[in-house]
Design a protein around this motif. Structure first.
Motif, PDB file in Angstrom:
ATOM      1  N   HIS A  47       0.820  -1.211   0.000  1.00 53.55           N
ATOM      2  CA  HIS A  47       0.000   0.000   0.000  1.00 53.55           C
ATOM      3  C   HIS A  47       0.852   1.258   0.000  1.00 53.55           C
ATOM      4  CE1 HIS A  47      -3.305   2.708   0.751  1.00 53.55           C
ATOM      5  NE2 HIS A  47      -2.715   3.151   1.834  1.00 53.55           N
ATOM      6  N   ILE A  48       1.969   1.231   0.714  1.00 55.23           N
ATOM      7  CA  ILE A  48       2.771   2.449   0.884  1.00 55.23           C
ATOM      8  C   ILE A  48       3.297   2.943  -0.473  1.00 55.23           C
ATOM      9  CG2 ILE A  48       5.106   1.516   1.275  1.00 55.23           C
ATOM     10  CD1 ILE A  48       5.277   3.362   3.732  1.00 55.23           C
ATOM     11  N   LEU A  49       3.552   2.010  -1.385  1.00 58.91           N
ATOM     12  CA  LEU A  49       4.004   2.408  -2.727  1.00 58.91           C
ATOM     13  C   LEU A  49       2.975   3.325  -3.384  1.00 58.91           C
ATOM     14  CD1 LEU A  49       5.146  -1.035  -4.163  1.00 58.91           C
ATOM     15  CD2 LEU A  49       6.604   0.824  -3.364  1.00 58.91           C
ATOM     16  N   PHE A  50       1.714   2.919  -3.280  1.00 57.37           N
ATOM     17  CA  PHE A  50       0.651   3.642  -3.970  1.00 57.37           C
ATOM     18  C   PHE A  50       0.242   4.882  -3.181  1.00 57.37           C
ATOM     19  CE2 PHE A  50       0.758  -0.679  -5.358  1.00 57.37           C
ATOM     20  CZ  PHE A  50       0.692  -0.542  -6.725  1.00 57.37           C
ATOM     21  N   ALA A  51       0.355   4.779  -1.847  1.00 57.10           N
ATOM     22  CA  ALA A  51       0.049   5.935  -1.008  1.00 57.10           C
ATOM     23  C   ALA A  51       1.029   7.069  -1.304  1.00 57.10           C
ATOM     24  CB  ALA A  51       0.109   5.532   0.460  1.00 57.10           C
ATOM     25  N   GLN A  72      20.316   1.798   7.835  1.00 58.95           N
ATOM     26  CA  GLN A  72      21.483   2.102   7.001  1.00 58.95           C
ATOM     27  C   GLN A  72      21.063   2.292   5.539  1.00 58.95           C
ATOM     28  OE1 GLN A  72      24.561   2.534   8.526  1.00 58.95           O
ATOM     29  NE2 GLN A  72      23.198   2.326  10.265  1.00 58.95           N
ATOM     30  N   LEU A  73      20.162   1.401   5.098  1.00 57.50           N
ATOM     31  CA  LEU A  73      19.698   1.452   3.716  1.00 57.50           C
ATOM     32  C   LEU A  73      18.965   2.770   3.445  1.00 57.50           C
ATOM     33  CD1 LEU A  73      19.391  -0.137   1.075  1.00 57.50           C
ATOM     34  CD2 LEU A  73      17.232  -1.019   1.959  1.00 57.50           C
ATOM     35  N   MET A  74      18.107   3.161   4.399  1.00 61.26           N
ATOM     36  CA  MET A  74      17.343   4.390   4.235  1.00 61.26           C
ATOM     37  C   MET A  74      18.280   5.590   4.155  1.00 61.26           C
ATOM     38  SD  MET A  74      14.584   6.142   6.820  1.00 61.26           S
ATOM     39  CE  MET A  74      15.818   6.830   7.918  1.00 61.26           C
ATOM     40  N   VAL A  75      19.235   5.664   5.094  1.00 60.11           N
ATOM     41  CA  VAL A  75      20.128   6.828   5.129  1.00 60.11           C
ATOM     42  C   VAL A  75      20.994   6.861   3.870  1.00 60.11           C
ATOM     43  CG1 VAL A  75      22.048   7.883   6.355  1.00 60.11           C
ATOM     44  CG2 VAL A  75      20.114   6.972   7.627  1.00 60.11           C
ATOM     45  N   VAL A 120      11.747   4.763   1.377  1.00 57.78           N
ATOM     46  CA  VAL A 120      10.445   4.790   2.054  1.00 57.78           C
ATOM     47  C   VAL A 120      10.159   3.431   2.699  1.00 57.78           C
ATOM     48  CG1 VAL A 120       7.955   4.809   1.658  1.00 57.78           C
ATOM     49  CG2 VAL A 120       9.360   6.630   0.725  1.00 57.78           C
ATOM     50  N   GLU A 121      10.386   2.362   1.935  1.00 57.93           N
ATOM     51  CA  GLU A 121      10.136   1.020   2.477  1.00 57.93           C
ATOM     52  C   GLU A 121      11.056   0.748   3.673  1.00 57.93           C
ATOM     53  OE1 GLU A 121       7.819  -1.064   1.706  1.00 57.93           O
ATOM     54  OE2 GLU A 121       7.137  -0.670  -0.338  1.00 57.93           O
ATOM     55  N   ALA A 122      12.323   1.137   3.509  1.00 64.73           N
ATOM     56  CA  ALA A 122      13.285   0.881   4.586  1.00 64.73           C
ATOM     57  C   ALA A 122      12.921   1.695   5.818  1.00 64.73           C
ATOM     58  CB  ALA A 122      14.695   1.216   4.108  1.00 64.73           C
ATOM     59  N   HIS A 180       8.481  14.201   7.857  1.00 65.73           N
ATOM     60  CA  HIS A 180       9.462  13.313   7.236  1.00 65.73           C
ATOM     61  C   HIS A 180       8.801  12.451   6.169  1.00 65.73           C
ATOM     62  CE1 HIS A 180      13.441  11.660   7.175  1.00 65.73           C
ATOM     63  NE2 HIS A 180      13.052  10.431   7.446  1.00 65.73           N
ATOM     64  N   MET A 181       7.613  11.926   6.486  1.00 69.88           N
ATOM     65  CA  MET A 181       6.922  11.057   5.531  1.00 69.88           C
ATOM     66  C   MET A 181       6.492  11.833   4.285  1.00 69.88           C
ATOM     67  SD  MET A 181       5.891   7.905   5.154  1.00 69.88           S
ATOM     68  CE  MET A 181       5.839   7.763   3.370  1.00 69.88           C
TER      69      MET A 181
END
Lengths: 324, 443
Positions: free
Chosen positions: B18-22, B321-324, B368-370, B182-183
């Motif tokens: 859902h977050i992808l489409f949101a 780490q991935l997000m940053v 975003v996913e991370a 942030h979001m």
């Protein structure tokens, strides 16, 4: 008062849903898609509003219902997803020849199953078998897998199809298409009439408390009279091709079914133990919820009106301008 | 797998989808409106075509977001009935507001998509603005509810039941500002970079097409500004977490011991058994400096908390780490493109830069996913921080493997179909020759 208002919002949601939810797309897909296209998303969201009112205003009822009716609710969700996605993709492909068919089939299939499940859930809420405490639930399916909820499911399906057929008549000015939908509307009207006699009879054994509340009430006879008048009016005006009157009568018929159910079910949300007041949130929450709903309505109704005015003008005035 | 794990896995899958489409529902309308504004101002058809194309893409993504969002609002009750029973009355209201914002978005998207020649230009543009505002607000409301799960306020606990409920105080919980900012920025960055990546990819094949050039400029502009602001909002978030959810911060940073002048660990894998984080590059005092803006501040390690209140530091640290890393790469690319746009505009369309933009396209979505993994797994074992454990919220209904498998397959089909539709949309790109200045008709 509070509950009447909340119920009213829910109820309006139901009506709007009816507008969009019914069509069985076995033919005239173009017409259906064209009629639903611009307003579908909007109609869909009433469902979200209804569920949000339920879990904000009546959280313990939400917990109990979603536990006891886990299976039909999950299936209902699957139906909604398939329907929504299939419709969006299907409409997206309409200007082409290939690709639309598969989505259309999926759309039709999901449209058939979803209203049945919705009706099954409504029937289950009246059956008197929803445990009040989700912790005591043992995986019992008798609350929904029984003749009474299933018959309510069929009634819901036929009522949705009936409404949709009556509405679609006025979405076109092609005489053949009109007579197609007219005969469908008449068939659906017969199914609705049959089931609305059948369902209360089954209720006597399948939902005894509900049946008692329905038949022993002082409003029962007058609602039934109005209902019969509306049904008769719809059939006669369909036969006479007075489609605008048929539309009003059919809508009144469905409103009266819902009204009858709502009155007989009240004050219960889920029989036998969950009432509106026993499951309601704190007064501070309910006050704010009502305030937000009112504010939202004030902001959104002009927008809905604008949307309808832009896209439904032709249909409402009975004319339809062919899009190039 | 236990039923609890199955419920969590299903919820995680539903959210990840859902977050992808949101995110697209928040970011795409902004791109679409910028393109239309440019068209209304310059009268160049290339911008109108762009706005139309992006609107069609938004329509597909929005439809999938609408159904997957509906699924989530039901699944909250289906999978976590006791969580909803407890918190529905406290934090249900943002969902009601979200419903309205989303509703407005749907209405005006309908007008926007189907009303190009039915409403006046001003009303059309304003509808686009309403879509964008509706998208942003619905994101903010939902994230507000999530912020409450991280910093629950607005009630007092008596015998395990919430009393003295104040829904407004719950909405204005301490985390809401930092988390929603942030979001929202992340959604703009993710949409902007994904769209820029796609158009950069198309430009690599068709360098002179003005359509993709203008698209790249707008998408990089919106995504770039957000990407440059993201580290700022990230800093506010991290400092908030350091004060309010120290166990989460410890898991994010792979910090096992409580220490003063704590180092910042870049990379590395936390080892729960030996309570160390191996193979990390350590920057002395940097964690204390970042988390408390004081190089000597004390940072609590996981060992300061009972073992059964630890989030699992391995996925939390790695996802962080991935997000940053993704965010930092996007910021660098954003600064670089700002520099090019300012000094040497042509460099934006050079092959090497286009390859870089295309390669960075997925980074926003990845971060975003991370980031979502960080905030959700970092809150465990709590579903409501310090109040209710996830294990106590789960349904008593058994056999959760069946709906999990079912929805996974359904979403897979849905995702593939949506991707296929979007791919067709992208590959049928219109040609606007460069020398025509965008004034020519599409060929």
């Amino acid at each position: 008062m509070l509950y009447a208002l909340l119920g009213g919002a829910d109820f309006g949601g139901g009506i709007w849903d009816l507008l969009a939810r019914g069509p069985r797309a076995d033919a005239q897909r173009q017409l259906i898609a064209r009629a639903i296209g611009p307003v579908w998303e909007t109609n869909h969201i009433w469902l979200i509003v209804a569920i949000v009112i339920l879990f904000t205003g009546f959280p313990s009822a939400f917990a109990a219902i979603s536990t006891a009716l886990f299976v039909p609710m999950t299936l209902l969700l699957a139906g909604i997803v398939l329907r929504g996605a299939a419709f969006a993709f299907h409409a997206y492909h309409l200007h082409e020849d290939h690709g639309a068919g598969r989505w259309g089939t999926l759309f039709a299939g999901a449209s058939l199953v979803t209203p049945v499940l919705l009706g099954v859930m409504i029937g289950a809420l009246s059956s008197g078998r929803i445990p009040a405490d989700p912790l005591t639930f043992t995986g019992d399916t008798a609350s929904w897998l029984a003749p009474f909820p299933l018959s309510v499911g069929l009634l819901t399906l036929s009522a949705f199809s009936y409404l949709a057929a009556v509405y679609l008549i006025m979405e076109t000015d092609d005489p053949d298409l009109r007579s197609d939908f007219r005969s469908r509307a008449l068939w659906a009207a017969a199914a609705v009439a049959l089931l609305s006699v059948f369902v209360p009879v089954i209720a006597a054994s399948g939902a005894p408390d509900f049946h008692k509340a329905l038949t022993e009430s002082d409003w029962f006879v007058s609602v039934m009279m109005f209902y019969a008048t509306a049904a008769l009016g719809a059939c006669v005006s369909l036969a006479l091709c007075a489609y605008r009157i048929a539309r009003i009568c059919a809508a009144a018929q469905v409103v009266l079914i819902l009204l009858g159910w709502g009155l007989a079910q009240f004050p219960f949300l889920a029989r036998p133990a969950i009432t509106f007041s026993s499951s309601a949130s704190a007064p501070s929450t309910l006050r704010l919820l009502l305030l937000f709903l009112a504010a939202g309505a004030v902001l959104l109704f002009p927008a809905i009106f604008l949307l309808m005015r832009i896209f439904k003008r032709e249909a409402l005035s009975g004319r339809y301008r062919e899009t190039p | 797998m236990t039923e609890l794990l199955l419920a969590r896995a299903q919820m995680a899958m539903l959210f990840a989808f859902h977050i992808l489409f949101a995110v697209a529902g928040m970011g795409m309308p902004v791109l679409m409106v910028v393109a239309e504004a440019a068209y209304r101002k310059t009268g160049k058809p290339v911008y109108q075509e762009l706005a139309k194309r992006w609107a069609r893409g938004t329509g597909v993504l929005f439809a999938v977001g609408a159904v997957s969002g509906t699924v989530l609002s039901f699944e909250l009750g289906l999978l976590w009935p006791r969580f909803m029973e407890f918190s529905g009355g406290i934090i249900g209201l943002p969902f009601a507001l979200e419903g309205f914002a989303f509703f407005a978005e749907a209405i005006f998207l309908g007008i926007y998509l189907y009303g190009w020649d039915k409403v006046s230009p001003l009303l059309h543009l304003l509808s686009g603005v309403a879509v964008a505002i509706g998208g942003i607000l619905s994101g903010i409301f939902v994230v507000t509810a999530n912020a409450w799960m991280n910093s629950p306020t607005g009630f007092s606990l008596v015998d395990g039941k919430p009393v003295d409920i104040s829904p407004l105080a719950a909405m204005l919980n301490p985390a809401w500002k930092t988390e929603t900012a942030h979001m929202t920025l992340a959604a703009f960055a993710a949409s902007g970079f994904a769209v820029a990546g796609i158009h950069a990819f198309m430009l690599l094949r068709d360098r002179e097409n003005l359509f993709h050039r203008r698209a790249l400029a707008i998408a990089l502009g919106v995504g770039g500004v957000a990407a440059i602001l993201l580290p700022v909002s990230g800093d506010f978030n991290a400092r908030f977490i350091a004060r309010h959810q120290p166990a989460k911060l410890a898991a994010m940073e792979g910090q096992f011991r409580t220490e003063r002048a704590a180092p910042l660990r870049i990379g590395g894998i936390p080892d729960v058994d030996s309570q160390t984080t191996r193979w990390a590059i350590e920057i002395p005092r940097a964690l204390s400096l970042l988390a408390f803006h004081d190089p000597d501040a004390e940072v609590k390690g996981l060992s300061a908390f009972p073992r059964d209140e630890w989030p699992n530091p391995v996925p939390v640290h790695l996802a962080f780490q991935l997000m940053v890393a993704s965010g930092a790469t996007m910021s660098v690319l954003a600064l670089l493109s700002a520099l090019f746009a300012w000094r040497r505009r042509e460099w934006l369309y050079r092959r090497r830069f286009l390859i870089a933009v295309a390669a960075c396209g997925p980074l926003g979505i990845l971060s975003v996913e991370a980031g979502w993994v960080v905030t959700e797994l970092g809150r465990q074992p709590w579903v409501i921080h310090g109040v209710m454990r996830t294990a106590d919220a789960v349904t008593t209904v058994g056999g959760l493997a069946i709906p999990f498998a079912f929805f996974s397959l359904l979403y897979l089909a849905l995702g593939v179909s949506a991707a296929w539709l979007l791919k067709r949309e992208v590959s049928a790109s219109p040609a606007f020759p460069l020398d025509g200045g965008g004034g020519s008709e599409p060929g």
